[in-house]
Design a protein around this motif. Sequence first.
Motif, PDB file in Angstrom:
ATOM      1  N   TYR A   6      11.963  33.782   4.310  1.00  0.00           N
ATOM      2  CA  TYR A   6      12.170  34.931   5.183  1.00  0.00           C
ATOM      3  C   TYR A   6      13.618  35.403   5.029  1.00  0.00           C
ATOM      4  N   GLY A   7      13.893  36.604   5.491  1.00  0.00           N
ATOM      5  CA  GLY A   7      15.248  37.124   5.391  1.00  0.00           C
ATOM      6  C   GLY A   7      15.624  37.969   6.582  1.00  0.00           C
ATOM      7  N   LYS A   8      16.860  37.781   7.046  1.00  0.00           N
ATOM      8  CA  LYS A   8      17.394  38.600   8.147  1.00  0.00           C
ATOM      9  C   LYS A   8      18.171  39.767   7.537  1.00  0.00           C
ATOM     10  N   VAL A   9      17.747  40.976   7.845  1.00  0.00           N
ATOM     11  CA  VAL A   9      18.410  42.180   7.350  1.00  0.00           C
ATOM     12  C   VAL A   9      19.444  42.631   8.380  1.00  0.00           C
ATOM     13  N   LYS A  10      20.626  42.966   7.908  1.00  0.00           N
ATOM     14  CA  LYS A  10      21.713  43.379   8.808  1.00  0.00           C
ATOM     15  C   LYS A  10      21.280  44.538   9.694  1.00  0.00           C
ATOM     16  N   ARG A  11      21.590  44.392  10.972  1.00  0.00           N
ATOM     17  CA  ARG A  11      21.267  45.392  12.000  1.00  0.00           C
ATOM     18  C   ARG A  11      19.769  45.631  12.148  1.00  0.00           C
ATOM     19  N   HIS A  13      15.751  43.123  11.916  1.00  0.00           N
ATOM     20  CA  HIS A  13      15.207  41.833  12.306  1.00  0.00           C
ATOM     21  C   HIS A  13      14.874  41.001  11.064  1.00  0.00           C
ATOM     22  N   ILE A  14      14.085  39.959  11.264  1.00  0.00           N
ATOM     23  CA  ILE A  14      13.706  39.059  10.170  1.00  0.00           C
ATOM     24  C   ILE A  14      12.414  39.550   9.516  1.00  0.00           C
ATOM     25  N   PHE A  15      12.405  39.546   8.182  1.00  0.00           N
ATOM     26  CA  PHE A  15      11.243  39.984   7.402  1.00  0.00           C
ATOM     27  C   PHE A  15      10.709  38.830   6.563  1.00  0.00           C
ATOM     28  N   ARG A  16       9.454  38.955   6.160  1.00  0.00           N
ATOM     29  CA  ARG A  16       8.867  38.024   5.193  1.00  0.00           C
ATOM     30  C   ARG A  16       9.248  38.489   3.800  1.00  0.00           C
ATOM     31  N   ILE A  17       9.719  37.566   2.947  1.00  0.00           N
ATOM     32  CA  ILE A  17      10.105  37.949   1.585  1.00  0.00           C
ATOM     33  C   ILE A  17       9.041  37.510   0.585  1.00  0.00           C
ATOM     34  N   ILE A  18       8.887  36.206   0.409  1.00  0.00           N
ATOM     35  CA  ILE A  18       7.871  35.716  -0.533  1.00  0.00           C
ATOM     36  C   ILE A  18       7.243  34.435  -0.004  1.00  0.00           C
ATOM     37  N   GLU A  19       6.081  34.107  -0.569  1.00  0.00           N
ATOM     38  CA  GLU A  19       5.490  32.788  -0.354  1.00  0.00           C
ATOM     39  C   GLU A  19       5.132  32.209  -1.709  1.00  0.00           C
ATOM     40  N   THR A  20       5.256  30.910  -1.803  1.00  0.00           N
ATOM     41  CA  THR A  20       5.027  30.247  -3.083  1.00  0.00           C
ATOM     42  C   THR A  20       4.450  28.857  -2.837  1.00  0.00           C
ATOM     43  N   GLU A  21       3.754  28.337  -3.812  1.00  0.00           N
ATOM     44  CA  GLU A  21       3.222  26.977  -3.726  1.00  0.00           C
ATOM     45  C   GLU A  21       4.237  25.954  -4.239  1.00  0.00           C
ATOM     46  N   GLU A  22       5.389  26.432  -4.712  1.00  0.00           N
ATOM     47  CA  GLU A  22       6.421  25.536  -5.213  1.00  0.00           C
ATOM     48  C   GLU A  22       7.412  25.177  -4.114  1.00  0.00           C
ATOM     49  N   GLU A  23       7.939  23.963  -4.218  1.00  0.00           N
ATOM     50  CA  GLU A  23       9.005  23.559  -3.306  1.00  0.00           C
ATOM     51  C   GLU A  23      10.308  24.214  -3.751  1.00  0.00           C
ATOM     52  N   VAL A  24      11.012  24.819  -2.821  1.00  0.00           N
ATOM     53  CA  VAL A  24      12.325  25.367  -3.129  1.00  0.00           C
ATOM     54  C   VAL A  24      13.381  24.264  -3.015  1.00  0.00           C
ATOM     55  N   TYR A  25      13.240  23.429  -1.988  1.00  0.00           N
ATOM     56  CA  TYR A  25      14.138  22.292  -1.784  1.00  0.00           C
ATOM     57  C   TYR A  25      13.359  20.991  -1.934  1.00  0.00           C
ATOM     58  N   ASN A  26      13.992  20.026  -2.592  1.00  0.00           N
ATOM     59  CA  ASN A  26      13.361  18.721  -2.794  1.00  0.00           C
ATOM     60  C   ASN A  26      13.535  17.883  -1.538  1.00  0.00           C
TER      61      ASN A  26
END
Length: 269
Positions: A6-11, A13-26
């Motif tokens: 997800y991402g917070k856009v300045k001024r 709110h928070i939006f959905r960016i992407i979804e993935t089946e991969e782990e971003v963090y181990n």
Amino acid sequence: MTTFIYGKVKRKHIFRIIETEEEVYNTSQLNLIGVDYNPATLIENEELYKVSQFSESGYSFDFINNDLNSVNYDQITRSDLTKLSFICTVQNNLFFFQIINSSIFISKKWFSIDELTLETEKPIITVNPFADAIYDKENDILYFKKLTAAQKIFKGMDQLYKEATASETNSFLQSDFLEVDSNFSNRNVSVPNRKRIALVMETLNSLSDTERQAVYSYTSQYSQVAFEGGKFKIETDDDLKFVLWGIEQRFYTTPIGGEKRVANSIISI
């Protein structure tokens, strides 16, 4: 397991960016063991600060307080991707927050090792190997390395380590246990000492008169500052620093060798 970013856009709110089946963090190698945040405690590179019961701290917000459902968040537009203030990667009950600044954006000509074609006009956003803050929703704990980074995401957290105001500094310099030189004023007090004053004021308010006198006596045994008639003579910012260290009870003598030292960091045990 589905990972959402997800991402917070300045001024906005928070939006959905992407979804993935991969782990971003181990997460299998993630060691979330933190030290309760205290500005007098310095952590090692591999350590983290923590704030427990974070949802009740006053610095949290709905995105992590409420049950998270991706369908409740609009898909971000391409134009808003350049206006992000932070992104949040959600894996299970862990929320990985990363501040977005100009160094995160890469807008250069590049080619992929897999596909040998030159790309241009396709800026990318890099994900750092370690997040600026990690929220463990199951245990309601926020972890971070630098308060200056965490407070950019969780507004108001800088109050965990506030510095004394000019008025508070003036008031402290007028304390009955200090004799301050006429050429020394609150304008001569450094930012680190202003932060120490904010902590010391809380410490002094919790002590009885007898305990205060014991602290002053203890400080005079170690401090390089002259102590006469129950007053410390303050002529420089360094003088003030030594007295503040004493009130924080940072001085000690080694049991072997009898060497006098000052603790650079404090952890209560």
